[in-house]
Design an enzyme around this catalytic site. Structure first.
Site, PDB file in Angstrom:
ATOM      1  N   ASP A 192     -62.177   9.728  34.867  1.00 15.01           N
ATOM      2  CA  ASP A 192     -63.165   9.390  35.909  1.00 15.01           C
ATOM      3  C   ASP A 192     -64.400   8.730  35.284  1.00 15.01           C
ATOM      4  O   ASP A 192     -65.004   9.288  34.377  1.00 15.01           O
ATOM      5  CB  ASP A 192     -63.541  10.710  36.605  1.00 15.01           C
ATOM      6  CG  ASP A 192     -64.560  10.562  37.732  1.00 15.01           C
ATOM      7  OD1 ASP A 192     -64.972   9.426  38.028  1.00 15.01           O
ATOM      8  OD2 ASP A 192     -64.925  11.607  38.317  1.00 15.01           O
ATOM      9  N   HIS A 365     -69.258  14.296  40.328  1.00 16.26           N
ATOM     10  CA  HIS A 365     -68.642  13.562  39.211  1.00 16.26           C
ATOM     11  C   HIS A 365     -69.397  13.809  37.909  1.00 16.26           C
ATOM     12  O   HIS A 365     -70.629  13.908  37.892  1.00 16.26           O
ATOM     13  CB  HIS A 365     -68.640  12.064  39.514  1.00 16.26           C
ATOM     14  CG  HIS A 365     -67.784  11.683  40.686  1.00 16.26           C
ATOM     15  ND1 HIS A 365     -66.432  11.422  40.569  1.00 16.26           N
ATOM     16  CD2 HIS A 365     -68.082  11.563  41.988  1.00 16.26           C
ATOM     17  CE1 HIS A 365     -65.947  11.136  41.761  1.00 16.26           C
ATOM     18  NE2 HIS A 365     -66.932  11.206  42.651  1.00 16.26           N
TER      19      HIS A 365
HETATM   20 ZN   LIG Z   1     -62.487   9.622  44.020  1.00 13.30          ZN
HETATM   21 ZN   LIG Z   2     -63.196  12.915  44.870  1.00 11.38          ZN
END
Ligand SMILES: [Zn+2]
Ligand SMILES: [Zn+2]
Length: 552
Positions: A192, A365
């Site tokens: 990510d 995130h």
């Molecule tokens: Zn995502």
């Molecule tokens: Zn997500």
């Protein structure tokens, strides 16, 4: 020649949205995530954007499974469309499976689909692959990373994650397992990149609870909270603090009601007895006993909060003094919509508390330091940054280099590009079809670039239709020209202009009758050409012109 592992992203690179990654080895394919994206402002009439599945359709006999990291729309939104073409079992954790089930019901696909619920820690075999589910933290319950094994090696696919040492439920991300895999040897890390530009650590979800407490404490007004419907931990915190201050909670907005139902049924949320009331009951409660949780944190037109703000919600009306807490940040592109809703709430004398005024939202995130921890633990031979725009991917590559990774072992790919891996090499080799497919109502893929160009044209300049009846025998004009406009000028006030358009049309017809009578296509082209030239000179506008000839 030994078989190679191929990794192909069909979405999620150079964009944030519609994530989908294909792993292929020895005649077997597994798919990780099947997300959707939202249309840009100039994609008129488009509801959602999904990946181009052509490659999977061509290879549908090889697809052994669809593995889902978590239940956000950018990871599960295109499943119903994929399943129309590719029938493969879906593997997901409980919360994700619960949300997918709602989608399958809506699209009447539940009976035909094998949906398997998997717990973090379990491993699923799929052809020559095996996929291990590893617990992760994110802004939705039950997110996982995958360790994907095949004879070439192990790939760690993080999905969306953060490292939250004090999550609301589910426990901290399983860093121990990632470290173990790193010790055993990981071939590639797909990680990510969303927050790679942010230094430090993402704050814990728990920190938002303290902000809520401060806003509920001593408040004598009604409290209305909006957040992402899928963030059940956030909703749980609102319910907890509401219960602490003796408030009843009503939930409004379809996706919020769905999320609450799925997460309480599956045990991801713990709602104290008697706290939840139907939204129709709040009228009978004193103001300081009311908490409403609603959809609409992104200013979505049809959402409950937007309807409350614009007085079109059937059950809730904004009252002066209402404290409206926006527990979300505006996703880029939604700022104006959110701003409009806030303005409207303020017009009704509500007190709006948004992220800028307090710590009311935390990201789901990983920031730079968290990413470094993952890189260090997984210690991969090769690195492929994913889930980001070009600048995120580049920054993430730099982060890996700064940690000592050989630049030759890092690949920044693009959707449709094929990454080939052997135990000792990585390279880009070839492409497969990839791109955006537009969904408009029930139509999937029928709206393409040309239709969108027309819609833009119509939206910007409107349309003029010229209707003519002409003789099939000698090509003479029988009736018309009738001029119809839509979205161009207000006809009543511009009779003069319409008259001139008729004159220009007649002149063009006259010219045509001498050179190419009855050549309908050529006549249309000339009429169109003359009218558009005339209009541009006269108005500096460029409407779409549609000559219609009825042959009689
Ligand atoms: Zn995502
Ligand atoms: Zn997500």
């Amino acid at each position: 020649m030994a078989e190679k592992l191929k990794i192909i992203s069909l979405g999620g690179l150079n964009e944030i949205g519609k994530n989908m990654t294909v792993y292929e080895f020895g005649g077997d394919i597994i798919v990780v995530d099947a997300g959707m994206g939202f249309p840009d402002d100039d994609m008129y009439g488009i509801d959602v954007v999904i990946p181009d599945f052509s490659y999977l359709i061509q290879n549908r006999d090889k697809v052994r499974g669809i593995f889902l990291t978590h239940g956000h729309e950018d990871h599960i939104g295109s499943i119903p469309y994929l399943l129309r073409n590719v029938n493969a079992p879906i593997y997901a954790t409980g919360m994700t499976a619960g949300l997918v089930k709602l989608k399958l019901e809506e699209h009447r696909l539940l009976d035909k689909t094998k949906l398997v619920t998997v717990k973090a820690g379990q491993t699923i075999r799929a052809g020559k692959f095996s996929v291990e589910f590893i617990h992760a933290n994110h802004s939705i319950a039950d997110a996982v990373c995958f360790a994907i094994r095949c004879p070439v090696g192990v790939c760690v696919h993080t999905g969306d994650f953060k490292i939250d040492p004090t999550p609301i439920q589910g426990g901290m991300m399983d860093l121990g397992r990632l470290g173990q895999l790193g010790k055993e040897g990981v071939l590639a890390l797909l990680c990510d990149s969303t927050n790679v530009e942010r230094p430090g650590f993402a704050r814990s979800e728990r920190s938002v609870g303290a902000s809520f407490d401060a806003l509920f404490n001593g408040c004598e007004q009604r409290i209305i909270v909006t957040t992402f419907a899928s963030n059940v931990d956030r909703i749980q915190q609102v319910i907890n603090v509401a219960a602490r201050y003796g408030r009843k909670v009503a939930v409004t907005g379809r996706s919020m009601e769905n999320a609450l139902r799925v997460s309480t049924e599956l045990g991801y949320m713990d709602v104290p007895e008697g706290v939840i009331v139907d939204v129709s009951h709040i009228k009978s409660l004193p103001k300081n006993k009311v908490c409403i949780i609603t959809t609409g944190s992104q200013g979505e037109t049809m959402s409950a909060l937007t309807r409350m703000a614009f007085s079109t919600h059937r059950q809730v009306e904004i009252q002066a003094g209402d404290r409206v807490i926006i527990s979300a940040s505006a996703i880029p592109g939604n700022e104006n919509a959110v701003g409009n809703v806030i303005n409207e709430l303020c017009r009704k004398d509500a007190e709006v508390v948004n992220e800028r005024l307090g710590a009311l939202h935390v990201s789901g995130h990983a920031c730079q330091e968290e990413l470094k921890i993952i890189h260090a633990l997984v210690n991969p031979k090769f690195f492929i940054p994913v889930h980001g725009e070009q600048r995120h991917l580049k920054t993430h590559a730099k982060l890996a280099r700064d940690m000592g990774m050989d630049p030759r072992n890092i690949i920044i790919s693009d959707i449709g590009r094929v990454i080939e891996l052997t135990p000792g090499s990585i390279r880009l080799n070839g492409t497969v079809p990839a791109g955006r497919v537009f969904v408009d109502g029930y139509g999937v893929g029928d709206v393409g670039a040309v239709v969108l160009r027309d819609r833009r044209h119509l939206a910007q300049d409107g349309m003029i239709v010229v209707v003519l009846s002409m003789s099939n025998e000698d090509g003479s004009l029988i009736s018309g020209p009738d001029i119809i406009t839509r979205g161009f000028v207000y006809v009543k006030e511009s009779e003069e202009l319409i008259e001139e358009l008729r004159r220009v049309t007649l002149e063009a017809l006259d010219r045509c009758s001498r050179t190419h009578a009855k050549d309908w296509a050529a006549i249309k082209a000339e009429v169109k050409n003359d009218l558009s030239g005339f209009l541009y000179k006269k108005t500096k506008r460029n409407p779409m012109i549609l000559p219609v000839i009825m042959e009689i």
